[in-house]
Design a protein around this motif. Structure first.
Motif, PDB file in Angstrom:
ATOM      1  N   ARG A 102      -2.728 -14.097  -4.565  1.00  0.00           N
ATOM      2  CA  ARG A 102      -2.807 -14.273  -3.095  1.00  0.00           C
ATOM      3  C   ARG A 102      -2.529 -12.949  -2.371  1.00  0.00           C
ATOM      4  O   ARG A 102      -3.234 -12.580  -1.443  1.00  0.00           O
ATOM      5  CB  ARG A 102      -1.750 -15.287  -2.618  1.00  0.00           C
ATOM      6  N   VAL A 103      -1.499 -12.252  -2.831  1.00  0.00           N
ATOM      7  CA  VAL A 103      -1.082 -11.015  -2.149  1.00  0.00           C
ATOM      8  C   VAL A 103      -2.175  -9.946  -2.240  1.00  0.00           C
ATOM      9  O   VAL A 103      -2.492  -9.282  -1.239  1.00  0.00           O
ATOM     10  CB  VAL A 103       0.248 -10.499  -2.760  1.00  0.00           C
ATOM     11  N   THR A 104      -2.758  -9.775  -3.414  1.00  0.00           N
ATOM     12  CA  THR A 104      -3.789  -8.721  -3.552  1.00  0.00           C
ATOM     13  C   THR A 104      -5.024  -9.079  -2.736  1.00  0.00           C
ATOM     14  O   THR A 104      -5.684  -8.200  -2.177  1.00  0.00           O
ATOM     15  CB  THR A 104      -4.169  -8.495  -5.026  1.00  0.00           C
ATOM     16  N   GLU A 105      -5.333 -10.363  -2.647  1.00  0.00           N
ATOM     17  CA  GLU A 105      -6.493 -10.807  -1.869  1.00  0.00           C
ATOM     18  C   GLU A 105      -6.263 -10.475  -0.378  1.00  0.00           C
ATOM     19  O   GLU A 105      -7.142  -9.963   0.302  1.00  0.00           O
ATOM     20  CB  GLU A 105      -6.663 -12.313  -2.095  1.00  0.00           C
ATOM     21  N   ARG A 106      -5.062 -10.734   0.109  1.00  0.00           N
ATOM     22  CA  ARG A 106      -4.713 -10.422   1.499  1.00  0.00           C
ATOM     23  C   ARG A 106      -4.710  -8.904   1.731  1.00  0.00           C
ATOM     24  O   ARG A 106      -5.092  -8.427   2.805  1.00  0.00           O
ATOM     25  CB  ARG A 106      -3.318 -10.972   1.833  1.00  0.00           C
ATOM     26  N   ALA A 107      -4.242  -8.167   0.732  1.00  0.00           N
ATOM     27  CA  ALA A 107      -4.189  -6.698   0.883  1.00  0.00           C
ATOM     28  C   ALA A 107      -5.590  -6.141   1.095  1.00  0.00           C
ATOM     29  O   ALA A 107      -5.806  -5.275   1.953  1.00  0.00           O
ATOM     30  CB  ALA A 107      -3.540  -6.068  -0.352  1.00  0.00           C
ATOM     31  N   GLY A 152     -13.095  -2.858   4.981  1.00  0.00           N
ATOM     32  CA  GLY A 152     -14.083  -2.238   4.086  1.00  0.00           C
ATOM     33  C   GLY A 152     -13.465  -1.216   3.152  1.00  0.00           C
ATOM     34  O   GLY A 152     -13.911  -1.048   2.005  1.00  0.00           O
ATOM     35  N   TYR A 153     -12.403  -0.554   3.618  1.00  0.00           N
ATOM     36  CA  TYR A 153     -11.777   0.480   2.777  1.00  0.00           C
ATOM     37  C   TYR A 153     -11.066  -0.145   1.574  1.00  0.00           C
ATOM     38  O   TYR A 153     -10.909   0.494   0.539  1.00  0.00           O
ATOM     39  CB  TYR A 153     -10.812   1.328   3.622  1.00  0.00           C
ATOM     40  N   GLY A 154     -10.664  -1.408   1.739  1.00  0.00           N
ATOM     41  CA  GLY A 154     -10.038  -2.110   0.612  1.00  0.00           C
ATOM     42  C   GLY A 154     -11.005  -2.372  -0.515  1.00  0.00           C
ATOM     43  O   GLY A 154     -10.605  -2.618  -1.655  1.00  0.00           O
ATOM     44  N   PHE A 155     -12.283  -2.302  -0.186  1.00  0.00           N
ATOM     45  CA  PHE A 155     -13.343  -2.585  -1.149  1.00  0.00           C
ATOM     46  C   PHE A 155     -13.725  -1.338  -1.952  1.00  0.00           C
ATOM     47  O   PHE A 155     -14.551  -1.395  -2.848  1.00  0.00           O
ATOM     48  CB  PHE A 155     -14.554  -3.108  -0.366  1.00  0.00           C
ATOM     49  N   THR A 156     -13.116  -0.195  -1.572  1.00  0.00           N
ATOM     50  CA  THR A 156     -13.466   1.067  -2.244  1.00  0.00           C
ATOM     51  C   THR A 156     -12.361   1.495  -3.204  1.00  0.00           C
ATOM     52  O   THR A 156     -11.227   1.019  -3.126  1.00  0.00           O
ATOM     53  CB  THR A 156     -13.650   2.205  -1.210  1.00  0.00           C
ATOM     54  N   LYS A 157     -12.720   2.446  -4.067  1.00  0.00           N
ATOM     55  CA  LYS A 157     -11.749   2.963  -5.033  1.00  0.00           C
ATOM     56  C   LYS A 157     -10.908   4.098  -4.438  1.00  0.00           C
ATOM     57  O   LYS A 157     -10.136   4.736  -5.143  1.00  0.00           O
ATOM     58  CB  LYS A 157     -12.467   3.422  -6.299  1.00  0.00           C
ATOM     59  N   ASP A 158     -11.088   4.358  -3.124  1.00  0.00           N
ATOM     60  CA  ASP A 158     -10.288   5.400  -2.473  1.00  0.00           C
ATOM     61  C   ASP A 158      -8.877   4.915  -2.172  1.00  0.00           C
ATOM     62  O   ASP A 158      -7.987   5.716  -1.890  1.00  0.00           O
ATOM     63  CB  ASP A 158     -10.942   5.832  -1.148  1.00  0.00           C
ATOM     64  N   PHE A 159      -8.671   3.594  -2.208  1.00  0.00           N
ATOM     65  CA  PHE A 159      -7.347   3.016  -1.908  1.00  0.00           C
ATOM     66  C   PHE A 159      -6.908   2.142  -3.092  1.00  0.00           C
ATOM     67  O   PHE A 159      -7.752   1.516  -3.753  1.00  0.00           O
ATOM     68  CB  PHE A 159      -7.413   2.183  -0.616  1.00  0.00           C
ATOM     69  N   PRO A 160      -5.591   2.070  -3.337  1.00  0.00           N
ATOM     70  CA  PRO A 160      -5.138   1.421  -4.577  1.00  0.00           C
ATOM     71  C   PRO A 160      -5.306  -0.098  -4.628  1.00  0.00           C
ATOM     72  O   PRO A 160      -5.250  -0.674  -5.703  1.00  0.00           O
ATOM     73  CB  PRO A 160      -3.645   1.784  -4.641  1.00  0.00           C
ATOM     74  N   VAL A 161      -5.539  -0.756  -3.474  1.00  0.00           N
ATOM     75  CA  VAL A 161      -5.553  -2.228  -3.518  1.00  0.00           C
ATOM     76  C   VAL A 161      -6.726  -2.775  -4.330  1.00  0.00           C
ATOM     77  O   VAL A 161      -6.631  -3.854  -4.921  1.00  0.00           O
ATOM     78  CB  VAL A 161      -5.508  -2.866  -2.105  1.00  0.00           C
ATOM     79  N   GLU A 162      -7.817  -2.016  -4.378  1.00  0.00           N
ATOM     80  CA  GLU A 162      -8.986  -2.455  -5.175  1.00  0.00           C
ATOM     81  C   GLU A 162      -8.595  -2.640  -6.632  1.00  0.00           C
ATOM     82  O   GLU A 162      -8.987  -3.609  -7.294  1.00  0.00           O
ATOM     83  CB  GLU A 162     -10.099  -1.404  -5.017  1.00  0.00           C
ATOM     84  N   LYS A 163      -7.758  -1.719  -7.149  1.00  0.00           N
ATOM     85  CA  LYS A 163      -7.361  -1.810  -8.564  1.00  0.00           C
ATOM     86  C   LYS A 163      -6.351  -2.946  -8.781  1.00  0.00           C
ATOM     87  O   LYS A 163      -6.462  -3.689  -9.758  1.00  0.00           O
ATOM     88  CB  LYS A 163      -6.785  -0.480  -9.044  1.00  0.00           C
ATOM     89  N   TYR A 164      -5.406  -3.098  -7.863  1.00  0.00           N
ATOM     90  CA  TYR A 164      -4.461  -4.224  -8.008  1.00  0.00           C
ATOM     91  C   TYR A 164      -5.227  -5.552  -8.037  1.00  0.00           C
ATOM     92  O   TYR A 164      -4.884  -6.475  -8.774  1.00  0.00           O
ATOM     93  CB  TYR A 164      -3.473  -4.256  -6.828  1.00  0.00           C
TER      94      TYR A 164
END
Ligand SMILES: Cc1cc2nc3c(=O)[nH]c(=O)nc-3n(C[C@H](O)[C@H](O)[C@H](O)COP(=O)(O)OP(=O)(O)OC[C@H]3O[C@@H](n4cnc5c(N)ncnc54)[C@H](O)[C@@H]3O)c2cc1C
Length: 381
Positions: free
Chosen positions: A329-334, A340-352
């Protein structure tokens, strides 16, 4: 149960945090993309005592508690869940099985090397036809003189291609069902065992996951671990501890995603103000942080019970179930907070968001945790 962190544990956490900042965080995405297992990092983790966390001092370990262990795994997972997964499989599964059920001679022979990080441990229960139904083992071990001869294969084995030994479950008496399964210590330079398929995974990509294939793999009779026929029952006890580590891993992973989302929400401006000024984003953050803290409390409760030698089957399953589902749930909210930036590999949430999917599956799926919890409550265990 007190939730106050002792000065000693605070110092351990600080050491892990500094290590992660220096040796892990800068390389996380490179290892992920290349599916590279960072062997050198594990050598250093060994030097710090983090590969023999639960092992007694007389066998070269740090002799820390489960409360310390879950705190260490949380901290590593906040930096890189893949590294935490391999550390957890090594400590509580491979080394843990030997530490809990080995003879003094087996512990003296194998644990010091594992605790120092010179060697790494794998643990193999899962097979093609034995996943959730873990007693459906097909691998056999047949006595031949002073040796056991193993044939079969194990799937999804963490540390299989980078480990020095594996604890493997095999059928020694088919007639006896789960009570006819035994555990064996198999050194991975044995000519009868080879690494098969390396999994190309959605997440946890720096953690090594491969098939192990045994073809007339002869192991000395002294490598039977625990008593004959106790391998599956002992494995369930090993998993009671292992699930605390997957719960802790989920807490760390979720905390990492939550921290990244909060930092982003303070910086990102839309409609003339930071997005953290919008109530919708504040509600997300409040729910995420509450999930992380609730998951940690359940994990600490299970760890404290383990340290007190109380029954932990239900507590560890509840911690693992809640923490892993909360982390999803938490990673989905992050991702939502980063847009859109959450969908890229420039930010760590995509990997979590990718890594977390292992947490509701490994060491027993959420559905299996519910069965375990219900059986305990209904007195059917
Ligand atoms: C990255 C990774 C690392 C791993 N590391 C290890 C390791 O080191 N050692 C090891 O031994 N294993 C390891 N595993 C294996 C892992 O423990 C199994 O994948 C897991 O137990 C589930 O088994 P399965 O994949 O065969 O799924 P299945 O058992 O086929 O389950 C498929 C689906 O059916 C559901 N299901 C099955 N039975 C029931 C039931 N009775 N009631 C309700 N639902 C049910 C499951 O919950 C799941 O949703 C690893 C797996 C992964 C992905």
């Amino acid at each position: 149960m007190s939730t106050v962190v002792s000065a000693e544990r605070r110092a351990i956490i600080q050491t892990v945090r500094e290590f992660c900042d220096a040796e892990i965080r800068p390389h996380v995405m490179r290892w992920d993309e290349a599916q590279e297992f960072p062997r050198e990092v594990f050598r250093k983790l060994g030097e710090l005592g983090f590969l023999g966390i639960l092992v007694a001092e007389e066998y070269g370990g740090a002799a820390l508690s489960y409360m310390d262990y879950q705190a260490i795994i949380e901290e590593i997972a906040a930096a890189d869940p893949s590294v935490a997964l391999s550390v957890a499989a090594h400590n509580s599964l491979g080394s843990g099985h030997i530490h809990q059920f080995g003879t003094d001679a087996q512990k003296r022979r194998y644990l010091p090397r594992l605790a120092s990080g010179e060697g790494l441990a794998a643990w193999g229960l899962t097979e093609a036809e034995a996943g959730s139904d873990s007693s459906g083992t097909k691998t056999t071990a047949v006595r031949d003189g002073d040796a056991w001869v193993l044939n079969g294969s194990k799937n999804f084995i963490t540390n299989a291609s980078v480990g020095s030994l594996a604890v493997l479950m095999a059928v020694t008496d088919r007639e006896k069902g789960s009570k006819g399964i035994s555990a064996f210590i198999v050194e991975l330079d044995n000519p009868g065992i080879r690494v098969g398929k390396k999994e190309n995974k959605l997440g946890m990509r720096a953690s090594d996951t491969c098939t192990l294939v045994m073809e007339d793999c002869r192991v000395p009779s002294g490598n039977l671990l625990g008593s004959l026929g106790s391998g599956w029952v002992d494995s369930m006890k090993v998993l009671d501890g292992g699930r605390i580590s997957i719960a802790a891993l989920s807490v760390g992973l979720a905390r990492g995603a939550c921290e990244a989302a909060i930092a982003y929400a303070k910086e990102r401006r839309q409609f003339g103000k930071p997005i953290c000024e919008f109530e919708a984003i504040q509600f997300y953050i409040a729910e995420m942080a509450t999930d992380v803290d609730a998951a940690r409390l359940l994990t600490e409760r299970a760890a404290a019970a383990k340290d007190a030698h109380e029954p932990v089957t239900r507590l560890s399953a509840q911690a693992k179930l809640f923490a892993s589902e909360a982390a999803v749930r938490v990673t989905e909210r992050a991702i939502q907070i980063l847009g859109g930036y959450g969908f890229t590999k420039d930010f760590p949430v995509e990997k979590y968001y990718r890594d977390v999917r292992l947490c509701t599956v490994g060491e027993g799926t959420s559905e299996i945790q519910k069965l375990v919890i219900a059986r305990q409550l209904l007195g059917k265990a």
